[in-house]
Enzyme design. Structure first.
Site, mmCIF file in Angstrom:
data_model
loop_
_atom_site.group_PDB
_atom_site.id
_atom_site.type_symbol
_atom_site.label_atom_id
_atom_site.label_comp_id
_atom_site.label_asym_id
_atom_site.label_seq_id
_atom_site.Cartn_x
_atom_site.Cartn_y
_atom_site.Cartn_z
ATOM 1 N N GLY A 49 0.820 -1.219 0.000
ATOM 2 C CA GLY A 49 0.000 0.000 0.000
ATOM 3 C C GLY A 49 0.852 1.266 0.000
ATOM 4 O O GLY A 49 0.454 2.295 -0.512
ATOM 5 N N GLY A 50 2.041 1.164 0.611
ATOM 6 C CA GLY A 50 2.968 2.297 0.581
ATOM 7 C C GLY A 50 2.481 3.490 1.381
ATOM 8 O O GLY A 50 1.555 3.399 2.196
ATOM 9 N N GLY A 124 15.137 -3.611 2.145
ATOM 10 C CA GLY A 124 16.014 -4.069 1.065
ATOM 11 C C GLY A 124 17.245 -3.191 0.886
ATOM 12 O O GLY A 124 17.139 -1.962 0.943
ATOM 13 N N GLY A 187 2.394 26.203 3.057
ATOM 14 C CA GLY A 187 1.028 26.331 2.533
ATOM 15 C C GLY A 187 0.811 25.545 1.261
ATOM 16 O O GLY A 187 0.111 25.987 0.355
ATOM 17 N N GLY A 188 1.445 24.369 1.157
ATOM 18 C CA GLY A 188 1.205 23.474 0.017
ATOM 19 C C GLY A 188 -0.008 22.604 0.293
ATOM 20 O O GLY A 188 -0.718 22.804 1.287
ATOM 21 N N ARG A 277 8.718 16.862 0.420
ATOM 22 C CA ARG A 277 9.102 15.470 0.650
ATOM 23 C C ARG A 277 10.428 15.195 -0.029
ATOM 24 O O ARG A 277 10.793 15.857 -0.986
ATOM 25 C CB ARG A 277 8.009 14.541 0.103
ATOM 26 N N ASP A 317 7.542 8.440 -6.714
ATOM 27 C CA ASP A 317 8.116 9.592 -6.000
ATOM 28 C C ASP A 317 9.635 9.618 -6.039
ATOM 29 O O ASP A 317 10.237 10.699 -6.029
ATOM 30 C CB ASP A 317 7.687 9.575 -4.524
ATOM 31 N N ALA A 325 0.255 9.648 -6.449
ATOM 32 C CA ALA A 325 0.040 8.204 -6.536
ATOM 33 C C ALA A 325 -0.269 7.754 -7.972
ATOM 34 O O ALA A 325 0.249 6.733 -8.442
ATOM 35 C CB ALA A 325 -1.105 7.809 -5.609
ATOM 36 N N HIS A 449 -28.213 17.291 -16.357
ATOM 37 C CA HIS A 449 -28.582 18.519 -15.645
ATOM 38 C C HIS A 449 -29.388 18.175 -14.401
ATOM 39 O O HIS A 449 -30.217 17.274 -14.462
ATOM 40 C CB HIS A 449 -29.421 19.412 -16.573
HETATM 41 P P1 FAD Z 1 5.326 5.112 -1.763
HETATM 42 O O1 FAD Z 1 3.863 5.114 -1.697
HETATM 43 O O2 FAD Z 1 6.084 6.149 -1.033
HETATM 44 O O3 FAD Z 1 5.785 3.678 -1.283
HETATM 45 C C1 FAD Z 1 7.124 3.351 -1.162
HETATM 46 C C2 FAD Z 1 7.238 2.089 -0.343
HETATM 47 O O4 FAD Z 1 8.599 1.682 -0.379
HETATM 48 C C3 FAD Z 1 6.871 2.269 1.129
HETATM 49 O O5 FAD Z 1 5.888 1.335 1.476
HETATM 50 C C4 FAD Z 1 8.183 1.988 1.875
HETATM 51 O O6 FAD Z 1 7.951 1.255 3.070
HETATM 52 C C5 FAD Z 1 8.934 1.129 0.869
HETATM 53 N N1 FAD Z 1 10.381 1.201 1.019
HETATM 54 C C6 FAD Z 1 11.179 2.296 0.930
HETATM 55 N N2 FAD Z 1 12.470 1.934 1.063
HETATM 56 C C7 FAD Z 1 12.474 0.598 1.235
HETATM 57 C C8 FAD Z 1 13.498 -0.353 1.426
HETATM 58 N N3 FAD Z 1 14.789 -0.030 1.437
HETATM 59 N N4 FAD Z 1 13.140 -1.648 1.602
HETATM 60 C C9 FAD Z 1 11.850 -2.020 1.584
HETATM 61 N N5 FAD Z 1 10.850 -1.165 1.394
HETATM 62 C C10 FAD Z 1 11.153 0.126 1.231
HETATM 63 N N6 FAD Z 1 -0.985 11.522 -3.863
HETATM 64 C C11 FAD Z 1 -2.087 11.561 -4.616
HETATM 65 O O7 FAD Z 1 -2.039 11.227 -5.795
HETATM 66 N N7 FAD Z 1 -3.296 11.961 -4.098
HETATM 67 C C12 FAD Z 1 -3.413 12.339 -2.805
HETATM 68 O O8 FAD Z 1 -4.505 12.692 -2.363
HETATM 69 C C13 FAD Z 1 -2.267 12.309 -1.981
HETATM 70 N N8 FAD Z 1 -2.348 12.651 -0.694
HETATM 71 C C14 FAD Z 1 -1.242 12.562 0.101
HETATM 72 C C15 FAD Z 1 -1.345 12.912 1.430
HETATM 73 C C16 FAD Z 1 -0.244 12.838 2.250
HETATM 74 C C17 FAD Z 1 -0.373 13.214 3.699
HETATM 75 C C18 FAD Z 1 0.994 12.376 1.726
HETATM 76 C C19 FAD Z 1 2.196 12.251 2.612
HETATM 77 C C20 FAD Z 1 1.112 12.019 0.402
HETATM 78 C C21 FAD Z 1 -0.008 12.118 -0.423
HETATM 79 N N9 FAD Z 1 0.062 11.801 -1.780
HETATM 80 C C22 FAD Z 1 -1.041 11.878 -2.557
HETATM 81 C C23 FAD Z 1 1.338 11.397 -2.408
HETATM 82 C C24 FAD Z 1 1.381 9.879 -2.581
HETATM 83 O O9 FAD Z 1 1.222 9.259 -1.330
HETATM 84 C C25 FAD Z 1 2.700 9.475 -3.217
HETATM 85 O O10 FAD Z 1 2.880 10.192 -4.410
HETATM 86 C C26 FAD Z 1 2.694 7.992 -3.548
HETATM 87 O O11 FAD Z 1 2.489 7.225 -2.389
HETATM 88 C C27 FAD Z 1 4.022 7.597 -4.201
HETATM 89 O O12 FAD Z 1 3.965 6.253 -4.503
HETATM 90 P P2 FAD Z 1 5.279 5.383 -4.683
HETATM 91 O O13 FAD Z 1 4.802 4.072 -5.217
HETATM 92 O O14 FAD Z 1 6.293 6.119 -5.435
HETATM 93 O O15 FAD Z 1 5.890 5.159 -3.236
#
Ligand code: FAD
Length: 477
Positions: A49-50, A124, A187-188, A277, A317, A325, A449
């Site tokens: 789920g990340g 990892g 203010g982001g 971030r 990211d 996401a 509508h």
């Molecule tokens: P992530 O979701 O960051 O997942 C990375 C995963 O890698 C994590 O589970 C971590 O545990 C794992 N990991 C990292 N290093 C290691 C390692 N060495 N070994 C094993 N596992 C590791 N985006 C939107 O599109 N809409 C929104 O409404 C939105 N709201 C947000 C609200 C908040 C408060 C925050 C903080 C972010 C929000 N985002 C939103 C941004 C969004 O969460 C990220 O852009 C998205 O999660 C990025 O996905 P990703 O797959 O790149 O990595």
């Protein structure tokens, strides 16, 4: 150390390792498994789920839903419907938010299992370009790796050492208590979303933003209605202001604020830092591979998302750009297609962005600000929501829909919406731009509508001089 040699080429199957199970990583793993690849998915969190699911998009939107509900009950007073102040059971509320997350992460774990993906919970570290060591216990050898390790909140040095007086977005989502005086630094979108949650639950919120406006980079006409509403809700919105000093005091944390005409000190019970971030690229052993990162730690990739190490790809990211996401999962489609030898057309890559405040702000494609900065000639058509029957029926005429057109072809290049539900509405504009629609195409589509979606059609009609609700200057008598 046990060595799990998972080299699947022995089984005549390429072995894909996906590091990070966020929306980028789990999407890549699922797509690859569906294409018949052998897939290992590794994450430091016990469930996929990340950040998005566990400490980002989903918990924040669950809380924002509650904030909206509270704010709507307050609005209803003006329509003759009065509710008392909400009684908030914080434990139950947190439980509900956590249930939403649990339900979804349990679902992802199940989907992973059903696909035969080997999910490994652990940290990892790369040992070389084809080997990942997990939590110092297990080694996985791979043909290809997709790096999807995401990002973490950036907390400036100034705020270190203040313990629980300072929260990042992850701590803020825990909702351990409701501080009476909350300072939001930045203010982001994350600061404004979380600030809105805490305000609705009872905090007095002050936002400090070092630039001259909230949501830097977003078109000002879209920000204005949000700023007007937040101005009534928040205690203070301080622009061109920086937090330059912090000191723990008996009554909380004393913060020195610097603005163009001087400085002042104010005391708060808690500070939420939401200034950006940073990529999760350190501590990964990338130095044992040929992967290169830039000065800010973002992994360098080609247009196909391939890193400078041929066996390693990177998405989401950790590569920077739009840290969203849906961008991460879109990258996943591209990379899995490329690795599996399918030709994947990335399309125009129109990337919507949504700020889930009240009102919401959403945009996609070209923005007015960017076109102006680049000196690009565009035509703009705007429909204020006061003209929308639907906006009036829900008591929310504080919105605006605008379209940005290419003057030569009338093709829609961009769209921006501020108003309740803007995040749902923007998808139509994304499709229109991807499909090369012109203003005429959009104007000729029959919309139901009364709906807010009509404002998109009307903006196109207004551009063509055919809007029923806007009087053309030339036709006024
Ligand atoms: P992530 O979701 O960051 O997942 C990375 C995963 O890698 C994590 O589970 C971590 O545990 C794992 N990991 C990292 N290093 C290691 C390692 N060495 N070994 C094993 N596992 C590791 N985006 C939107 O599109 N809409 C929104 O409404 C939105 N709201 C947000 C609200 C908040 C408060 C925050 C903080 C972010 C929000 N985002 C939103 C941004 C969004 O969460 C990220 O852009 C998205 O999660 C990025 O996905 P990703 O797959 O790149 O990595």
């Amino acid at each position: 150390m046990g060595t799990a040699l998972l080299k699947a080429t022995e089984m005549n199957q390429e072995h894909l390792l996906v590091l990070g199970a966020g929306p980028g990583g789990y999407t890549a793993a699922f797509l690859a498994a569906d294409l018949g690849m052998k897939v290992t998915l590794v994450d430091a969190h016990p469930k996929p789920g990340g950040v998005c699911l566990h400490r980002g998009c989903i918990p924040s939107k669950a809380l924002l839903h509650i904030a909206k509900l509270i704010s709507e009950t307050r609005d209803a007073k003006a329509w003759g419907l009065e509710f008392g102040e909400p009684s908030i059971d914080l434990e139950k509320l947190k439980g509900w938010k956590n249930d939403v997350v649990q339900k979804m992460s349990g679902g992802l774990a199940q989907l992973s299992k059903q696909r035969g993906i080997n999910f490994i919970n652990g940290h990892g570290v790369f040992r070389d370009s084809h080997t990942l060591e997990i939590s110092g216990k297990e080694k996985v050898i791979f043909d290809h790796c997709i790096l999807a390790v995401g990002s973490r909140p950036f907390v400036p040095e100034l705020f270190s050492g203040l313990g629980s007086l300072v929260m990042d977005s992850t701590a803020a989502l825990e909702l351990n208590d409701i501080p009476p005086r909350l300072l939001v630094v930045g203010g982001g979108y994350i600061g404004l979303e979380m600030g809105s949650v805490y305000e609705a639950l009872g905090s007095g919120v002050t936002v400090v933003e070092m630039t001259e406006g909230l949501l830097p980079g977003v078109d000002r006409d879209l920000v204005r209605p949000l700023q007007a509403r937040l101005k009534k809700r928040f205690d203070n919105i301080l622009l061109n202001t920086k937090a330059v000093g912090v000191n723990e005091s008996p009554s909380g944390v004393r913060v020195k604020l610097e603005f163009p005409s001087g400085t002042k000190e104010e005391t708060f019970d808690r500070i939420l830092i939401s200034v950006g971030r940073q990529p999760h690229s350190s501590g990964l052993g990338l130095e044992n591979t040929k992967v290169e990162v830039d000065d800010n730690g973002f992994v360098q990739v080609s247009h196909q998302q391939q890193t400078t190490d041929r066996s390693i790809w990177a998405i989401g990211d950790v590569v920077g750009g739009a840290m969203l996401a849906h961008k991460a999962s879109s990258d996943a489609h591209l990379v899995v297609g490329t690795i599996s030898g399918q030709s994947v057309s990335p399309g125009k890559g129109i990337m919507p962005a949504v700020v889930f405040t009240d009102p919401e702000i959403a945009w996609c494609g070209a923005t007015e600000t960017e076109c102006r900065e680049k000196g690009k000639a565009v035509n703009i058509s705007k429909i204020p929501w006061g003209a929308s029957g639907r906006a009036q029926t829900i008591g929310r005429p504080d919105g605006l829909t605008k379209l940005i057109m290419d003057p030569a072809s009338d093709k829609i290049l961009g769209a921006g919406i501020v108003g309740t539900g803007a995040g749902e509405l923007i998808a139509e504009a994304v499709l229109a731009i991807e499909m090369d629609a012109t203003a005429k195409d959009l104007a000729s589509v029959i919309h139901p509508h009364p709906t807010l979606s009509e404002t998109l059609k009307e903006a196109a009609e207004a551009y063509l001089g055919k809007s029923p609700h806007l009087v053309k200057k030339s036709s006024a008598r």
